[in-house]
Structures are given as structure tokens and as C-alpha cells.
Write a protein that holds these residues in place. Structure first.
Motif, mmCIF file in Angstrom:
data_model
loop_
_atom_site.group_PDB
_atom_site.id
_atom_site.type_symbol
_atom_site.label_atom_id
_atom_site.label_comp_id
_atom_site.label_asym_id
_atom_site.label_seq_id
_atom_site.Cartn_x
_atom_site.Cartn_y
_atom_site.Cartn_z
ATOM 1 N N ASN A 138 43.285 16.520 -49.409
ATOM 2 C CA ASN A 138 44.200 17.422 -50.109
ATOM 3 C C ASN A 138 44.129 18.834 -49.542
ATOM 4 O O ASN A 138 44.425 19.802 -50.251
ATOM 5 C CB ASN A 138 43.875 17.445 -51.608
ATOM 6 N N LYS A 139 43.740 18.953 -48.296
ATOM 7 C CA LYS A 139 43.673 20.256 -47.647
ATOM 8 C C LYS A 139 45.024 20.608 -47.024
ATOM 9 O O LYS A 139 45.928 19.780 -46.943
ATOM 10 C CB LYS A 139 42.592 20.253 -46.567
ATOM 11 N N ILE A 140 45.141 21.846 -46.587
ATOM 12 C CA ILE A 140 46.352 22.332 -45.920
ATOM 13 C C ILE A 140 45.973 22.824 -44.536
ATOM 14 O O ILE A 140 44.992 23.554 -44.371
ATOM 15 C CB ILE A 140 47.005 23.469 -46.724
ATOM 16 N N LEU A 141 46.746 22.414 -43.534
ATOM 17 C CA LEU A 141 46.500 22.807 -42.144
ATOM 18 C C LEU A 141 47.624 23.718 -41.663
ATOM 19 O O LEU A 141 48.808 23.403 -41.805
ATOM 20 C CB LEU A 141 46.434 21.567 -41.249
ATOM 21 N N ILE A 142 47.232 24.853 -41.068
ATOM 22 C CA ILE A 142 48.197 25.736 -40.427
ATOM 23 C C ILE A 142 48.018 25.577 -38.921
ATOM 24 O O ILE A 142 47.054 26.055 -38.339
ATOM 25 C CB ILE A 142 47.981 27.197 -40.856
ATOM 26 N N HIS A 143 48.968 24.867 -38.318
ATOM 27 C CA HIS A 143 48.906 24.579 -36.883
ATOM 28 C C HIS A 143 49.475 25.741 -36.081
ATOM 29 O O HIS A 143 50.459 26.370 -36.473
ATOM 30 C CB HIS A 143 49.719 23.320 -36.586
ATOM 31 N N GLY A 144 48.846 26.020 -34.956
ATOM 32 C CA GLY A 144 49.378 26.999 -34.027
ATOM 33 C C GLY A 144 49.108 26.560 -32.597
ATOM 34 O O GLY A 144 48.106 25.898 -32.320
ATOM 35 N N GLY A 145 50.015 26.893 -31.700
ATOM 36 C CA GLY A 145 49.839 26.577 -30.287
ATOM 37 C C GLY A 145 50.497 27.657 -29.441
ATOM 38 O O GLY A 145 51.517 28.229 -29.840
ATOM 39 N N VAL A 146 49.907 27.956 -28.287
ATOM 40 C CA VAL A 146 50.443 28.998 -27.406
ATOM 41 C C VAL A 146 50.321 28.579 -25.947
ATOM 42 O O VAL A 146 49.452 27.785 -25.576
ATOM 43 C CB VAL A 146 49.722 30.355 -27.588
ATOM 44 N N GLY A 147 51.186 29.133 -25.110
ATOM 45 C CA GLY A 147 51.133 28.944 -23.672
ATOM 46 C C GLY A 147 52.119 29.878 -23.008
ATOM 47 O O GLY A 147 53.289 29.956 -23.425
ATOM 48 N N GLU A 148 51.648 30.638 -22.036
ATOM 49 C CA GLU A 148 52.488 31.573 -21.304
ATOM 50 C C GLU A 148 53.222 32.522 -22.264
ATOM 51 O O GLU A 148 52.589 33.251 -23.003
ATOM 52 C CB GLU A 148 53.437 30.807 -20.378
ATOM 53 N N PHE A 149 54.569 32.489 -22.290
ATOM 54 C CA PHE A 149 55.329 33.397 -23.162
ATOM 55 C C PHE A 149 55.765 32.737 -24.477
ATOM 56 O O PHE A 149 56.582 33.316 -25.200
ATOM 57 C CB PHE A 149 56.593 33.880 -22.433
ATOM 58 N N TYR A 150 55.220 31.573 -24.796
ATOM 59 C CA TYR A 150 55.770 30.774 -25.889
ATOM 60 C C TYR A 150 54.686 30.386 -26.901
ATOM 61 O O TYR A 150 53.502 30.292 -26.573
ATOM 62 C CB TYR A 150 56.435 29.514 -25.337
ATOM 63 N N GLY A 151 55.119 30.118 -28.126
ATOM 64 C CA GLY A 151 54.182 29.689 -29.152
ATOM 65 C C GLY A 151 54.890 28.961 -30.267
ATOM 66 O O GLY A 151 56.126 28.946 -30.344
ATOM 67 N N GLN A 152 54.118 28.340 -31.153
ATOM 68 C CA GLN A 152 54.676 27.563 -32.258
ATOM 69 C C GLN A 152 53.725 27.563 -33.442
ATOM 70 O O GLN A 152 52.510 27.718 -33.280
ATOM 71 C CB GLN A 152 54.945 26.120 -31.818
ATOM 72 N N VAL A 153 54.297 27.397 -34.626
ATOM 73 C CA VAL A 153 53.534 27.363 -35.879
ATOM 74 C C VAL A 153 54.198 26.370 -36.824
ATOM 75 O O VAL A 153 55.427 26.307 -36.910
ATOM 76 C CB VAL A 153 53.504 28.754 -36.567
ATOM 77 N N CYS A 154 53.388 25.585 -37.543
ATOM 78 C CA CYS A 154 53.885 24.790 -38.664
ATOM 79 C C CYS A 154 52.749 24.591 -39.649
ATOM 80 O O CYS A 154 51.592 24.895 -39.349
ATOM 81 C CB CYS A 154 54.470 23.452 -38.215
ATOM 82 N N VAL A 155 53.080 24.105 -40.836
ATOM 83 C CA VAL A 155 52.082 23.875 -41.875
ATOM 84 C C VAL A 155 52.141 22.414 -42.300
ATOM 85 O O VAL A 155 53.230 21.855 -42.497
ATOM 86 C CB VAL A 155 52.303 24.807 -43.084
ATOM 87 N N ILE A 156 50.975 21.800 -42.433
ATOM 88 C CA ILE A 156 50.872 20.359 -42.687
ATOM 89 C C ILE A 156 50.014 20.117 -43.927
ATOM 90 O O ILE A 156 48.961 20.733 -44.099
ATOM 91 C CB ILE A 156 50.235 19.650 -41.472
ATOM 92 N N LYS A 157 50.481 19.211 -44.778
ATOM 93 C CA LYS A 157 49.681 18.718 -45.902
ATOM 94 C C LYS A 157 49.924 17.217 -46.035
ATOM 95 O O LYS A 157 50.711 16.637 -45.280
ATOM 96 C CB LYS A 157 50.026 19.453 -47.194
ATOM 97 N N LYS A 158 49.245 16.611 -46.992
ATOM 98 C CA LYS A 158 49.275 15.157 -47.117
ATOM 99 C C LYS A 158 50.695 14.610 -47.263
ATOM 100 O O LYS A 158 51.030 13.564 -46.697
ATOM 101 C CB LYS A 158 48.422 14.733 -48.315
ATOM 102 N N SER A 159 51.533 15.294 -48.013
ATOM 103 C CA SER A 159 52.869 14.785 -48.298
ATOM 104 C C SER A 159 53.923 15.211 -47.286
ATOM 105 O O SER A 159 55.076 14.780 -47.365
ATOM 106 C CB SER A 159 53.303 15.254 -49.689
ATOM 107 N N SER A 160 53.542 16.045 -46.307
ATOM 108 C CA SER A 160 54.522 16.555 -45.344
ATOM 109 C C SER A 160 54.463 15.773 -44.041
ATOM 110 O O SER A 160 53.584 14.927 -43.838
ATOM 111 C CB SER A 160 54.246 18.037 -45.054
#
Length: 242
Positions: A138-160
Motif C-alpha cells: 500500500n505504498k506510493i512510488l514517485i518514479h523519475g528518470g533523466v537522460g541528456e536534455f530529457y526527463g520523466q515523472v509519474c506516480v504509481i500505487k497498487k490500483s494505478s
């Protein structure tokens, strides 16, 4: 409370929200580039309980983006250097360093003492381990990733939707993917700030959270875009979660 006066003046925070930040329990997975930004931002906000997972040592090549580490900490364990940064900056924060390599065998036990997990790792396998473990808890994960000039973020939980819902083709072979890309500090700082903003909103229970949504940042074009992620019935990760 004088340290957090400007936080408290924000109506969505106030004294109640500041106390929520004080009592929050956040685990930062990776004390490198993204971890540096997240650690600095959470310490500034006054998040009271911070765990840090990393098994690397500080190297000279880290310092173009990992600004909580210094020349004087070269060769130190990153978790030790990160803990010292927090203690110098905000000594009221309870910091727990974990000099271990997080894997599928120890992740669930490590998550037990935390509510929010922040993905600051730099490899696909470790990112999938975090996502796999979160969809089984029942935890929540905040994902992040980066490379060169670009990046991304999303949030993940059990029901998502999970990370494997988004990139299923990389899930089974993630252990074999070895990619070394250029990374620059402005992009890292941007993504780390976005991850921290998601953590703040979750702690305060305010605003729209990036569930089922991947937010992309393009530094060259200087723009953001969102892509919806669908929870897949045949996902190799979350469809098997028990």
C-alpha cells in the motif's frame, strides 16, 4: 516554526500541513543526481523522516549534477555524505542511511517503515524492482528518470498503472540493459523538483497527482507533455501482484 514561516504562509500548507511534513516518512532510493535534488528539497520543506538507499561511493564524475556531495566527500559512501548534508542543513530531520543494493529480496522489508518511495535510481532493473514492490503493498512510488536534455515523472500505487504497464517490452530484460548516457544538472534538478512536488501534494492531500500519467520534460524545446498510461490486464508486473 520560524524556520518554516514561508511554508506556513502558503494556505494549502499552514501549521497543519507543516506538521504533516514533519511526521511524513519518505524513502529516497538513490543518492545521486535525482537523489541530490530530492534530498535538498525535502530537507527544505521539513520532511521529518528520510531514509536513503544507495551502495555507491562519491566519485569525481558525480559532481556535475550531484551537488549535495563535495570534493571533501570523494570516496565516501553516498549515504554517509547525504546524511551529513541533511544534518548540516536541517539537524532536526531524522535520517536513516541504508548502504545496501536494493533488490526484490529486501525491498518489501525496507519499505515497511515508509509511506512514500521516491525512485532516484539510474538503471531499469532497480526501477522495476521499486514498481513491482509498490504494486504488492500500500505504498506510493514517485518514479523519475533523466537522460541528456530529457526527463520523466509519474506516480504509481497498487490500483494505478505501473512502470511495466508503460514499458512492458523492457520488463523481462531489464537486468541486461546497461546504458550510460550523458546527464546535465538543470534537467536533473527539474525532474527532482517535480518528484518532490508530487511528494508534497501526496503528504498534504492536495492537488492532482500523476497517477496513470507520465509527465515528460524536453529541455531543448523547453516544454512539458503528458501521456496517459493504461493499467494493462496482461501487465507482466501488476497483473501478477498479490
Amino acid at each position: 516554526m520560524s524556520r518554516y514561516e514561508r511554508n506556513i504562509l502558503v494556505k494549502e500548507i499552514g501549521e497543519i500541513g507543516q506538521n504533516r511534513l514533519k511526521n511524513a516518512r519518505v524513502l529516497i532510493c538513490g543518492a545521486g543526481g535525482l537523489g541530490s535534488g530530492v534530498i535538498a528539497n525535502l530537507s527544505s520543506l521539513g520532511v521529518g523522516n528520510i531514509g536513503i538507499v544507495d551502495d555507491d561511493k562519491v566519485e569525481l564524475s558525480n559532481l556535475n549534477r550531484q551537488y549535495i556531495h563535495k570534493m571533501s566527500t570523494l570516496g565516501q559512501d553516498k549515504v554517509t555524505s547525504a546524511k551529513k548534508f541533511i544534518e548540516d542543513f536541517n539537524p532536526k530531520i531524522n535520517v536513516m542511511p541504508y548502504k545496501i543494493r536494493l533488490d526484490k529480496d529486501n525491498a518489501r522489508e525496507l519499505f515497511a517503515n515508509y509511506d512514500i518511495i521516491i525512485d532516484c535510481f539510474d538503471n531499469y532493473y532497480s526501477k522495476f524492482v521499486l514498481s513491482d514492490t509498490v504494486v504488492k503493498t500500500n505504498k506510493i512510488l514517485i518514479h523519475g528518470g533523466v537522460g541528456e536534455f530529457y526527463g520523466q515523472v509519474c506516480v504509481i500505487k497498487k490500483s494505478s498503472a505501473c512502470l511495466a504497464c508503460f514499458i512492458p517490452e523492457l520488463y523481462e530484460c531489464s537486468k541486461d540493459i546497461k546504458v550510460k548516457r550523458g546527464i546535465i544538472s538543470p534537467v536533473v534538478s527539474t525532474i527532482a523538483s517535480l518528484q518532490t512536488m508530487e511528494a508534497l501534494k501526496i503528504i498534504l492531500n492536495k492537488g492532482d497527482i500523476l497517477y496513470n500519467t507520465m509527465l515528460f520534460y524536453d529541455g531543448l524545446g523547453e516544454h512539458f507533455r503528458k501521456i496517459k498510461i493504461e493499467k494493462k490486464q496482461n501487465c507482466p508486473s501488476c497483473s501478477r501482484a498479490i
